[in-house]
Every structure is written in C-alpha cells, then in structure tokens.
Design a protein around this motif. Structure first.
Motif, PDB file in Angstrom:
ATOM      1  N   CYS A  91      18.517 -66.845 -59.462  1.00  0.00           N
ATOM      2  CA  CYS A  91      18.705 -68.203 -59.993  1.00  0.00           C
ATOM      3  C   CYS A  91      17.968 -69.276 -59.209  1.00  0.00           C
ATOM      4  N   ALA A  92      16.967 -68.904 -58.425  1.00  0.00           N
ATOM      5  CA  ALA A  92      16.274 -69.879 -57.577  1.00  0.00           C
ATOM      6  C   ALA A  92      15.637 -71.007 -58.385  1.00  0.00           C
ATOM      7  N   ASP A  93      15.131 -70.713 -59.569  1.00  0.00           N
ATOM      8  CA  ASP A  93      14.504 -71.765 -60.379  1.00  0.00           C
ATOM      9  C   ASP A  93      15.534 -72.822 -60.791  1.00  0.00           C
ATOM     10  N   ASP A  94      16.652 -72.358 -61.337  1.00  0.00           N
ATOM     11  CA  ASP A  94      17.698 -73.297 -61.755  1.00  0.00           C
ATOM     12  C   ASP A  94      18.283 -74.036 -60.555  1.00  0.00           C
ATOM     13  N   ALA A  95      18.563 -73.294 -59.477  1.00  0.00           N
ATOM     14  CA  ALA A  95      19.151 -73.913 -58.288  1.00  0.00           C
ATOM     15  C   ALA A  95      18.192 -74.931 -57.675  1.00  0.00           C
ATOM     16  N   GLY A  96      16.910 -74.623 -57.661  1.00  0.00           N
ATOM     17  CA  GLY A  96      15.933 -75.566 -57.104  1.00  0.00           C
ATOM     18  C   GLY A  96      15.907 -76.876 -57.869  1.00  0.00           C
ATOM     19  N   ALA A  97      15.979 -76.809 -59.183  1.00  0.00           N
ATOM     20  CA  ALA A  97      15.989 -78.025 -59.998  1.00  0.00           C
ATOM     21  C   ALA A  97      17.240 -78.858 -59.713  1.00  0.00           C
TER      22      ALA A  97
END
Length: 194
Positions: free
Chosen positions: A67-73
């Motif tokens: 989930c790094a993409d969602d968490a980064g946003a």
C-alpha cells in the motif's frame, strides 16, 4: 545542569531538546491497557473506539509494500495540512524505499472508505516495543470518528499486545494527546561542547 557530568568529556554539557513519549503496555490485551488508565480516560477511549467502529470503515492490516502508493499520498496530505512541503510522489518513493530497506517488516493499519484508503499508520515491532513511524489521512474521506486516535494509538496497541510487545513508542509530537492516553514522557538530550 552545568558543571562536570560523569561519563561526558570535559567541557561538554547536556542540553534538553524535547520529550519523547511511550505508552507502557501492562498485560496482554487492550483491556489490560485500558484498565491502567484513569476512569475518565477509559470512558473517553471507549467512546472514541465506538465512534470509529460505527463509522463503518473497512479495516485492513497490510505490509507497507502492498500500500505504499496510497499511504504516500495520504502522508503527503498530512504534511501539507501541517504546512510542510508535500509531494505525493516523494512520499510514495520514501515509503517504498523504507519497505525495501526494512525487509517489508512494517505493519500498516489502514481504514478504507468506499474501497479507498482514508487513513493509515505504519509501525515496526522491534524487541519488546512497537515503534510508530508514519501516519496519513485523506481528509475529504474522514467521517469525524476519531480516526487519528484509533489508527495511531488503539489499533497499534491491540496489535502490540497480541504480539507480546510491552510498549508503544510514539515519538515527540502532540505530547498532551499522548499522555492523556497513558504515555510516559522522557527527556531527550544532546551534548554540546564548551
């Protein structure tokens, strides 16, 4: 605290920097943690947890790599809300590198609304302590249900207790909110030369 300090080289002085917060976790369940709080705080924590449960989020426990993409946003939204530079691509890259560098050992507690991540916390379990590392929110998706306290404190406490940890380390910010939820503050020092 001036003068000669045992163990420090001559001419150096300890300088207070800030305070750090850790919640001791006596026992093996969330109820054990709750029992250690004063009566009024127990009522507040129960109310915050109930509101979060009634908000209808889908809760997921994930690896950071999932989930790094969602968490980064969401981490970028948090940074922007507090007046810091917030490039979602940079935050995503940072979290991906962290997942790689830490052998993907982080635990993400995430709340989803309509299939999209609305909030998360990231922590690492080392020795007997769970270390909170990051959090973030999609503020437009939040439902006013004490998301911060549940994602940053209560879900990690449940996880820590279930995995044998005896403390949740929360860091330096928002010290009052942390102490109200059972955190113990300890001073952080630096050493300056003469």
């Amino acid at each position: 605290m001036r003068g000669r300090h045992r163990g420090l080289p001559h001419g150096t002085q300890p300088v207070p920097l800030n305070q750090d917060a850790t919640i001791p976790l006596p026992g093996r369940t969330f109820d054990d943690y709750l029992a250690a709080l004063p009566s009024k705080r127990r009522v507040s924590v129960r109310r915050e947890r109930r509101a979060f449960a009634e908000a209808g989020y889908e809760l997921r426990t994930l690896r950071l790599s999932e989930c790094a993409d969602d968490a980064g946003a969401l981490a970028a939204q948090l940074q922007a809300r507090h007046g810091h530079p917030a490039d979602p691509a940079f935050m995503t890259r940072l979290l991906r590198e962290q997942a790689d560098g830490m052998a993907d050992t982080g635990t993400v507690h995430a709340a989803y609304a309509e299939g999209r991540m609305a909030g998360f916390s990231l922590s690492y379990h080392h020795a007997d302590t769970v270390w909170l590392r990051s959090t973030g929110y999609d503020y437009a998706r939040l439902r006013g249900a004490h998301e911060y306290f549940n994602l940053v404190y209560y879900l990690p406490i449940e996880h820590a207790c279930a995995h044998g940890a005896t403390a949740l380390h929360l860091g330096m910010e928002s010290l009052r909110a942390k102490t109200l939820r059972g955190a113990v503050a300890s001073p952080l020092w630096a050493v300056e030369g003469a």
